[in-house]
Design a protein around this motif. Structure first.
Motif, PDB file in Angstrom:
ATOM      1  N   LEU A  63       0.841  -1.189   0.000  1.00 36.84           N
ATOM      2  CA  LEU A  63       0.000   0.000   0.000  1.00 36.84           C
ATOM      3  C   LEU A  63       0.879   1.243   0.000  1.00 36.84           C
ATOM      4  CD1 LEU A  63      -2.781   1.392   0.247  1.00 36.84           C
ATOM      5  CD2 LEU A  63      -2.491   1.238   2.740  1.00 36.84           C
ATOM      6  N   VAL A  64       0.801   2.019  -1.075  1.00 35.40           N
ATOM      7  CA  VAL A  64       1.501   3.292  -1.171  1.00 35.40           C
ATOM      8  C   VAL A  64       0.426   4.375  -1.129  1.00 35.40           C
ATOM      9  CG1 VAL A  64       3.013   4.765  -2.555  1.00 35.40           C
ATOM     10  CG2 VAL A  64       3.360   2.277  -2.542  1.00 35.40           C
ATOM     11  N   VAL A  65       0.444   5.192  -0.083  1.00 36.96           N
ATOM     12  CA  VAL A  65      -0.576   6.221   0.118  1.00 36.96           C
ATOM     13  C   VAL A  65      -0.081   7.533  -0.490  1.00 36.96           C
ATOM     14  CG1 VAL A  65      -1.978   7.450   1.819  1.00 36.96           C
ATOM     15  CG2 VAL A  65      -1.290   5.075   2.245  1.00 36.96           C
ATOM     16  N   LEU A  66      -0.915   8.110  -1.361  1.00 36.47           N
ATOM     17  CA  LEU A  66      -0.575   9.353  -2.052  1.00 36.47           C
ATOM     18  C   LEU A  66      -1.529  10.469  -1.646  1.00 36.47           C
ATOM     19  CD1 LEU A  66      -0.199   7.868  -5.655  1.00 36.47           C
ATOM     20  CD2 LEU A  66       1.596   8.151  -3.925  1.00 36.47           C
ATOM     21  N   ASP A  67      -1.036  11.714  -1.745  1.00 36.72           N
ATOM     22  CA  ASP A  67      -1.916  12.852  -1.518  1.00 36.72           C
ATOM     23  C   ASP A  67      -2.577  13.252  -2.834  1.00 36.72           C
ATOM     24  OD1 ASP A  67      -0.056  14.362  -2.970  1.00 36.72           O
ATOM     25  OD2 ASP A  67       0.693  15.439  -1.214  1.00 36.72           O
ATOM     26  N   GLN A  68      -3.280  14.374  -2.839  1.00 34.33           N
ATOM     27  CA  GLN A  68      -4.011  14.795  -4.036  1.00 34.33           C
ATOM     28  C   GLN A  68      -3.098  15.163  -5.200  1.00 34.33           C
ATOM     29  OE1 GLN A  68      -6.529  17.879  -2.411  1.00 34.33           O
ATOM     30  NE2 GLN A  68      -8.192  16.424  -2.062  1.00 34.33           N
ATOM     31  N   GLU A  69      -1.820  15.422  -4.916  1.00 33.91           N
ATOM     32  CA  GLU A  69      -0.855  15.728  -5.972  1.00 33.91           C
ATOM     33  C   GLU A  69       0.014  14.514  -6.311  1.00 33.91           C
ATOM     34  OE1 GLU A  69      -1.170  18.198  -3.330  1.00 33.91           O
ATOM     35  OE2 GLU A  69      -2.681  19.073  -4.658  1.00 33.91           O
ATOM     36  N   ASP A  70      -0.440  13.325  -5.908  1.00 40.56           N
ATOM     37  CA  ASP A  70       0.268  12.063  -6.164  1.00 40.56           C
ATOM     38  C   ASP A  70       1.639  11.992  -5.498  1.00 40.56           C
ATOM     39  OD1 ASP A  70      -1.868  11.073  -7.604  1.00 40.56           O
ATOM     40  OD2 ASP A  70      -1.068  11.718  -9.536  1.00 40.56           O
ATOM     41  N   ARG A  71       1.792  12.648  -4.366  1.00 40.46           N
ATOM     42  CA  ARG A  71       3.032  12.560  -3.591  1.00 40.46           C
ATOM     43  C   ARG A  71       2.850  11.521  -2.489  1.00 40.46           C
ATOM     44  NH1 ARG A  71       3.015  18.911  -3.045  1.00 40.46           N
ATOM     45  NH2 ARG A  71       1.258  18.203  -1.814  1.00 40.46           N
ATOM     46  N   VAL A  72       3.890  10.751  -2.249  1.00 41.03           N
ATOM     47  CA  VAL A  72       3.864   9.745  -1.190  1.00 41.03           C
ATOM     48  C   VAL A  72       3.781  10.461   0.157  1.00 41.03           C
ATOM     49  CG1 VAL A  72       5.168   7.896  -0.079  1.00 41.03           C
ATOM     50  CG2 VAL A  72       5.177   8.102  -2.578  1.00 41.03           C
ATOM     51  N   VAL A  73       2.848  10.033   1.007  1.00 44.51           N
ATOM     52  CA  VAL A  73       2.647  10.716   2.292  1.00 44.51           C
ATOM     53  C   VAL A  73       3.126   9.920   3.506  1.00 44.51           C
ATOM     54  CG1 VAL A  73       0.731  12.108   1.425  1.00 44.51           C
ATOM     55  CG2 VAL A  73       0.256   9.921   2.520  1.00 44.51           C
ATOM     56  N   ARG A  74       3.459   8.662   3.308  1.00 41.62           N
ATOM     57  CA  ARG A  74       3.939   7.836   4.416  1.00 41.62           C
ATOM     58  C   ARG A  74       4.683   6.650   3.826  1.00 41.62           C
ATOM     59  NH1 ARG A  74       2.504   3.580   6.252  1.00 41.62           N
ATOM     60  NH2 ARG A  74       2.550   4.234   8.427  1.00 41.62           N
ATOM     61  N   PRO A  75       5.458   5.950   4.634  1.00 41.16           N
ATOM     62  CA  PRO A  75       6.124   4.747   4.119  1.00 41.16           C
ATOM     63  C   PRO A  75       5.100   3.738   3.594  1.00 41.16           C
ATOM     64  CG  PRO A  75       7.041   5.366   6.241  1.00 41.16           C
ATOM     65  CD  PRO A  75       5.816   6.225   6.033  1.00 41.16           C
ATOM     66  N   ALA A  76       5.499   2.998   2.584  1.00 44.42           N
ATOM     67  CA  ALA A  76       4.625   1.963   2.028  1.00 44.42           C
ATOM     68  C   ALA A  76       4.504   0.809   3.013  1.00 44.42           C
ATOM     69  CB  ALA A  76       5.202   1.459   0.709  1.00 44.42           C
ATOM     70  N   LYS A  77       3.304   0.317   3.173  1.00 42.37           N
ATOM     71  CA  LYS A  77       3.055  -0.852   4.020  1.00 42.37           C
ATOM     72  C   LYS A  77       3.129  -2.069   3.100  1.00 42.37           C
ATOM     73  CE  LYS A  77       0.169  -1.923   7.976  1.00 42.37           C
ATOM     74  NZ  LYS A  77       1.306  -1.896   8.866  1.00 42.37           N
ATOM     75  N   LEU A  78       4.091  -2.944   3.341  1.00 36.59           N
ATOM     76  CA  LEU A  78       4.399  -4.033   2.425  1.00 36.59           C
ATOM     77  C   LEU A  78       3.497  -5.242   2.622  1.00 36.59           C
ATOM     78  CD1 LEU A  78       8.286  -3.841   2.534  1.00 36.59           C
ATOM     79  CD2 LEU A  78       6.686  -2.648   1.041  1.00 36.59           C
ATOM     80  N   TRP A  79       3.533  -6.143   1.660  1.00 35.90           N
ATOM     81  CA  TRP A  79       2.716  -7.355   1.657  1.00 35.90           C
ATOM     82  C   TRP A  79       3.004  -8.233   2.869  1.00 35.90           C
ATOM     83  CZ3 TRP A  79       4.968 -12.121   1.810  1.00 35.90           C
ATOM     84  CH2 TRP A  79       6.337 -12.167   1.530  1.00 35.90           C
ATOM     85  N   ASN A  80       4.248  -8.203   3.376  1.00 41.91           N
ATOM     86  CA  ASN A  80       4.624  -9.105   4.466  1.00 41.91           C
ATOM     87  C   ASN A  80       4.431  -8.481   5.846  1.00 41.91           C
ATOM     88  OD1 ASN A  80       6.686  -7.295   3.984  1.00 41.91           O
ATOM     89  ND2 ASN A  80       8.319  -8.763   4.297  1.00 41.91           N
ATOM     90  N   ASP A  81       3.804  -7.328   5.918  1.00 40.24           N
ATOM     91  CA  ASP A  81       3.484  -6.699   7.198  1.00 40.24           C
ATOM     92  C   ASP A  81       2.272  -7.413   7.793  1.00 40.24           C
ATOM     93  OD1 ASP A  81       3.774  -3.562   8.515  1.00 40.24           O
ATOM     94  OD2 ASP A  81       2.034  -4.779   9.007  1.00 40.24           O
ATOM     95  N   THR A  82       2.370  -7.810   9.039  1.00 45.00           N
ATOM     96  CA  THR A  82       1.290  -8.590   9.656  1.00 45.00           C
ATOM     97  C   THR A  82       0.570  -7.830  10.772  1.00 45.00           C
ATOM     98  OG1 THR A  82       2.839  -9.616  11.200  1.00 45.00           O
ATOM     99  CG2 THR A  82       2.415 -10.783   9.115  1.00 45.00           C
TER     100      THR A  82
END
Length: 118
Positions: A42-61
């Motif tokens: 999960l890569v969370v973007l703002d309204q200008e398509d900028r990354v707003v936080r670290p990506a939460k990866l598939w292996n995060d439990t």
């Protein structure tokens, strides 16, 4: 587990640049370069398509409670399987999306308790 998507872009740019440089004159024959990534991150973007936080990866439990919430909402494991074909797992994106508001609330609380110094 989380990662900064900026690191992915920098690594791709560096490695592709190195390969292109090693090709010399053959680089003009390159018609395309394919890049693949991992699924369910999960890569969370703002309204200008900028990354707003670290990506939460598939292996995060850390989203097991959100998986339980989704499973309960749809009537248990059988209900989820009937709807989407499998049980809800922590690596999937839907529970990560549900996790975001609680994470953001904790971050805001921490910011309030420990404001950054000027």
């Amino acid at each position: 587990m989380e990662q900064d998507p900026k690191d992915w872009i920098e690594a791709a740019e560096q490695s592709i640049g190195e390969v292109i440089a090693k090709l010399g004159a053959l680089k003009d024959e390159v018609r395309g370069i394919g890049v693949s990534g991992q699924q369910h991150g999960l890569v969370v973007l703002d309204q200008e398509d900028r990354v707003v936080r670290p990506a939460k990866l598939w292996n995060d439990t850390t989203t097991s409670s959100q998986c339980d919430q989704i499973t309960d909402h749809f009537g248990g494991p059988a209900g989820v399987v009937a709807l989407v074909g499998n049980t809800m797992r922590t690596g999937y994106t839907a529970p990560k999306i549900l996790w975001l508001p609680s994470k953001r609330a904790r971050e805001l609380e921490e910011d309030t308790q420990h404001p950054a110094s000027s």
